[in-house]
Design a protein around this motif. Sequence first.
Motif, PDB file in Angstrom:
ATOM      1  N   PHE A  57     -32.350  10.953  71.081  1.00 58.49           N
ATOM      2  CA  PHE A  57     -31.934   9.898  72.016  1.00 58.49           C
ATOM      3  C   PHE A  57     -33.033   9.600  73.021  1.00 58.49           C
ATOM      4  O   PHE A  57     -33.407   8.437  73.232  1.00 58.49           O
ATOM      5  CB  PHE A  57     -30.651  10.332  72.727  1.00 58.49           C
ATOM      6  N   LEU A  58     -33.581  10.643  73.641  1.00 60.85           N
ATOM      7  CA  LEU A  58     -34.615  10.439  74.659  1.00 60.85           C
ATOM      8  C   LEU A  58     -35.916   9.923  74.049  1.00 60.85           C
ATOM      9  O   LEU A  58     -36.662   9.181  74.709  1.00 60.85           O
ATOM     10  CB  LEU A  58     -34.870  11.742  75.409  1.00 60.85           C
ATOM     11  N   THR A  59     -36.201  10.282  72.806  1.00 60.68           N
ATOM     12  CA  THR A  59     -37.391   9.749  72.143  1.00 60.68           C
ATOM     13  C   THR A  59     -37.294   8.240  72.005  1.00 60.68           C
ATOM     14  O   THR A  59     -38.249   7.500  72.296  1.00 60.68           O
ATOM     15  CB  THR A  59     -37.558  10.382  70.750  1.00 60.68           C
ATOM     16  N   HIS A  60     -36.136   7.769  71.577  1.00 62.59           N
ATOM     17  CA  HIS A  60     -35.945   6.322  71.434  1.00 62.59           C
ATOM     18  C   HIS A  60     -35.963   5.634  72.793  1.00 62.59           C
ATOM     19  O   HIS A  60     -36.530   4.540  72.945  1.00 62.59           O
ATOM     20  CB  HIS A  60     -34.618   6.055  70.722  1.00 62.59           C
ATOM     21  N   VAL A  61     -35.349   6.254  73.795  1.00 66.73           N
ATOM     22  CA  VAL A  61     -35.361   5.700  75.150  1.00 66.73           C
ATOM     23  C   VAL A  61     -36.792   5.575  75.656  1.00 66.73           C
ATOM     24  O   VAL A  61     -37.179   4.556  76.254  1.00 66.73           O
ATOM     25  CB  VAL A  61     -34.522   6.590  76.099  1.00 66.73           C
ATOM     26  N   LYS A  74     -29.549  16.021  69.404  1.00 70.11           N
ATOM     27  CA  LYS A  74     -29.127  14.654  69.729  1.00 70.11           C
ATOM     28  C   LYS A  74     -29.761  14.164  71.029  1.00 70.11           C
ATOM     29  O   LYS A  74     -30.070  12.976  71.168  1.00 70.11           O
ATOM     30  CB  LYS A  74     -27.601  14.551  69.775  1.00 70.11           C
ATOM     31  N   VAL A  75     -29.972  15.061  71.975  1.00 65.81           N
ATOM     32  CA  VAL A  75     -30.647  14.672  73.213  1.00 65.81           C
ATOM     33  C   VAL A  75     -32.101  14.303  72.930  1.00 65.81           C
ATOM     34  O   VAL A  75     -32.621  13.304  73.472  1.00 65.81           O
ATOM     35  CB  VAL A  75     -30.563  15.797  74.257  1.00 65.81           C
ATOM     36  N   TYR A 128     -25.671   6.598  73.555  1.00 67.00           N
ATOM     37  CA  TYR A 128     -25.059   7.745  74.230  1.00 67.00           C
ATOM     38  C   TYR A 128     -23.579   7.869  73.850  1.00 67.00           C
ATOM     39  O   TYR A 128     -23.054   8.987  73.725  1.00 67.00           O
ATOM     40  CB  TYR A 128     -25.181   7.625  75.752  1.00 67.00           C
ATOM     41  N   SER A 129     -22.911   6.745  73.636  1.00 66.93           N
ATOM     42  CA  SER A 129     -21.480   6.783  73.300  1.00 66.93           C
ATOM     43  C   SER A 129     -21.221   7.472  71.964  1.00 66.93           C
ATOM     44  O   SER A 129     -20.081   7.844  71.665  1.00 66.93           O
ATOM     45  CB  SER A 129     -20.905   5.361  73.268  1.00 66.93           C
ATOM     46  N   LEU A 130     -22.270   7.652  71.155  1.00 70.30           N
ATOM     47  CA  LEU A 130     -22.124   8.328  69.863  1.00 70.30           C
ATOM     48  C   LEU A 130     -22.232   9.852  69.969  1.00 70.30           C
ATOM     49  O   LEU A 130     -21.991  10.557  68.994  1.00 70.30           O
ATOM     50  CB  LEU A 130     -23.192   7.813  68.890  1.00 70.30           C
TER      51      LEU A 130
END
Length: 531
Positions: free
Chosen positions: A415-419, A411-412, A396-398
């Motif tokens: 990010f959420l796919t990896h989460v 980017k969301v 998230y810091s990126l």
Amino acid sequence: MKMFTQVMLIVSAVKMFFIPLYRSTDFEVHRNWLAVTHSLSMDRWYFDETSEWTLDYPPFFAWLEYALSHVAKFFDPGMLELENLNYGSQMTVLFQRLSVIFLDFLFIVSARRVSNLVSRGKLLAFLLLMSNPGLLMIDHIHFQYNGFLFGFLLYSIESMISGSHISAAIWFAVLLNFKHIFLYVAPAYAVYLLRAYCFTVSSNDGTHTAWYSFSISNLFKLGFAVISIFCLSFGPFIDQLPQVFSRLFPFKRGLCHAYWAPNFWAVYNFADKVLQYVCKRLDINVASGTAAMTGGLVQEFDHAVLPTITPGVTFVLTALSMIPALVKLWHLGADRRYRCINFIRCLVLCATCSFVFGWHVHEKAILLIIIPLSFLSVLGEDDGKSFLVLSTVGHYSLFPLLFHRNLLPIKVLIFLTHVAIAYGNIPQLYETHYKAKYGKKRQFLSLPMLGRIESLYLYGLMVVFLYDNVLHAAWGLDKTLPFLPLMLTSVYCSIGVLYFWLTYYYYFLTFNLSKVPIFTPSTSIYEKKEK
């Protein structure tokens, strides 16, 4: 095998869709390096100042740019002209994007090899590495070459686990001569290779005493392998070494990067700004003109209230913070199965110490912690828990790197796919042990494997996201306080990074070797090496 191939093809296809998206100044940086290495003789590479984006990577990377330039000329020779600053024709964009995707195959192969060493969860380990949102955002949208570099790192780790110490040292030496940021983890390599390859320990079962025997020949072989790589890299530039090193280590860039890395210095800078505000409210005279550190600029500055930090201070703090982990690594015992996995844990800690206390740390350096921790996450419950926290906060810091509004959904999504992959699968590896320890029911609002406080902190990222993308502009603060969302993101994420560092350090220093899940590679590897 089929699933691994499908993952590789899907991720590679996703990268293709990113080709026409926003690209940062790093795109022009690497285009200029193509032109520098192609148009100038080697003795001028590290002296050229035609562009502000001068060559500041080690020689192996310069040679890579030189090799790529001979392919680039078939796409568009214009990109290889020094005077064509900020050149970005369609063919130039296509070539540079494809070059990153092509080099990523080194990362894919190395991720596959290291994942194959895991007895269970090998597909998950591969999937976590391949779907890393940091690499997707930084390399394939923002634009850099990090994937193939981490491929060298994973090859080195795989060689170390397999007992091929010289190969591991060579891979790492090659990596250092591509990008010197990997010096962050060099202490872990130095201690482990000396202890595991140059020293052997024997024990007396009757007295429980131990003694060390030192192998001069092994030290010579190790030194010869590493020094040879450095000579091959820097040898052609022997007459220019001061100039080369001045490019590699530009200490006048300031304590923090333009985008504050979420580390100790982000908190330190924030505390200084708060104290400055308090002092002004109390009519206490303090230094003014320190806004540079909250203006997103890359330069030296003085703190207003707290002591100004110098490069020497950051170096001492970084070295001191590593010492306990390195001492622990030295004394981990003679069983290679334990040593190799805890070498990777120590590597993660050294990377974290450098990230937390280093000088002018780039926010992208968080990947140096997350990538090896992705592999560790399937090897132990504490490793998995730590990965869930750090990967969420670190990735998230990126987000500020991709500041264009049209990139927000992308980017969301990645990010959420990896989460979803991490939180949906890692807890299942330790489900039996976790339920026995904590019971079948989780605390209200708690995420899998995490406590309530940890979970609430991660939920807080949604508040930060809401403020950054909606409330800041809605309240009209985007003109008067443009740096505030970035500072908020950096400071909030730094709390999670510092929490990870402290808890993981405690775990590494206090774990019980007889109880901690260890690396269990296939028997054939050990049989081959031990015979």
